[in-house]
Scaffold this active site. Structure first.
Site: not given
Ligand code: AP5
Length: 208
Positions: A15, A88, A122, A155, A166
C-alpha cells in the site's frame, strides 16, 4: 481520473509503495495513518503516547482516535487523495463515507508467506517514510534513504511475532472491507505479487 481512492490489503501488500508512486507520478495527496501515527509516536504527542502500545503489539489503535485524526486531515485536503491504511474497520469505513464519496477501493492481494519476507526485511526512512527491502528493493547505498539521505530503520512492528499478530488482526477486522466496497461496486482487486512497476501499471489503469 478517480479522485478519492482507498488502498486495501494486508500488512506488507505494498500500500505504501504503490501509494507513494501514485502521489509522485499522478499528484495525489497520500494520507497514511501508519505514517501519521509513527510521527506522533516519535514526537511523543498525546496521540503518539496512546497509540504506541497498540502499534508495537500489532493491534489496531482505537477507532475514535483514528477517526478524529482523519477528519482533521480530510478537511485540509484539496484534490485527489489516496487513503493508505484507512479505513481498517467497518466503523472507520462508515465514518469515511460521511466525510467523502470514495470513488475506488484497490485491494492488493498477496499471500502470507510473501508478506512475512517483505516485512521482516523491510527498511523504512524515518524522515520521508520511503520504504525499501533488503532484497527486493534495496536502497542505492546500504542503510541510507535514496530520497532524502537519512539513515533507514527496522520498524518495531516488523518482527516475525508481531507480523503474525498483524496478519490475524487484518483478517478479523480489515478483510471484511473487501466485501464492503465490493457491494458498493467500487472494488478492484490487483495481484500484489511481482515487479513493483508492473503492479503500478495495473494500479494506474484502475485509477484512470
Ligand atoms: P509496503 O509498501 O511498505 O507495504 P504496506 O502495505 O504499506 O505495509 P505496512 O506494513 O506499512 O502496512 P500496515 O497496514 O501493516 O502498516 P501501517 O503503517 O498502515 O511494502 C512492504 C515491503 O515490501 C517493503 O519493504 C517494500 O519495499 C516491499 N515491496 C512492496 N511491493 C513489493 C513487490 N511488488 N515485490 C517485492 N517487494 C515489495 O500501520 C501500522 C500500525 O499502525 C497498525 O498495526 C496499527 O497499530 C496502526 N494503525 C494504522 N492505521 C490504523 C487504522 N486505520 N486504524 C487503527 N490502527 C491503525
Amino acid at each position: 481520473m478517480k479522485s478519492k481512492i482507498v488502498l486495501l490489503g494486508p500488512p506488507g501488500s505494498g500500500k505504501g509503495t504503490q501509494g507513494e508512486k501514485l502521489s509522485a507520478e499522478l499528484g495525489y495527496t497520500r494520507l497514511s495513518t501508519g505514517d501519521m501515527l509513527r510521527e506522533a509516536v516519535r514526537k511523543s504527542t498525546p496521540l503518539g503516547l496512546k497509540a504506541k502500545e497498540y502499534m508495537d503489539s500489532g493491534r489496531l489503535v482505537p477507532n475514535d482516535l483514528i477517526i478524529g485524526l482523519m477528519k482533521e486531515k480530510i478537511a485540509q485536503v484539496d484534490g485527489g487523495v489516496i487513503f493508505d491504511g484507512f479505513p481498517r474497520t467497518v466503523e472507520q469505513a462508515d465514518a469515511l463515507a460521511k466525510e467523502i464519496d470514495v470513488d475506488l477501493a484497490i485491494n492488493l492481494d498477496v499471500d502470507d508467506e510473501e508478506l512475512m519476507v517483505r516485512l521482516t526485511e523491510r527498511r523504512t526512512c524515518p524522515e520521508c517514510n520511503c520504504v525499501f527491502h533488503l532484497v527486493y528493493n534495496p536502497p542505492k547505498k546500504a542503510g541510507i534513504c535514496d530520497k532524502c539521505g537519512c539513515e533507514l530503520y527496522h520498524r518495531d512492528d516488523d518482527t516475525e511475532a508481531t507480523v503474525r499478530n498483524r496478519l490475524k488482526v487484518y483478517r478479523e477486522n480489515t478483510f471484511p472491507l473487501i466485501e464492503y466496497y465490493e457491494k458498493l461496486g467500487k472494488l478492484v482487486t490487483i495481484m500484489g505479487k511481482g515487479e513493483i512497476d508492473e503492479i503500478f501499471a495495473q494500479v494506474e489503469k484502475a485509477v484512470r
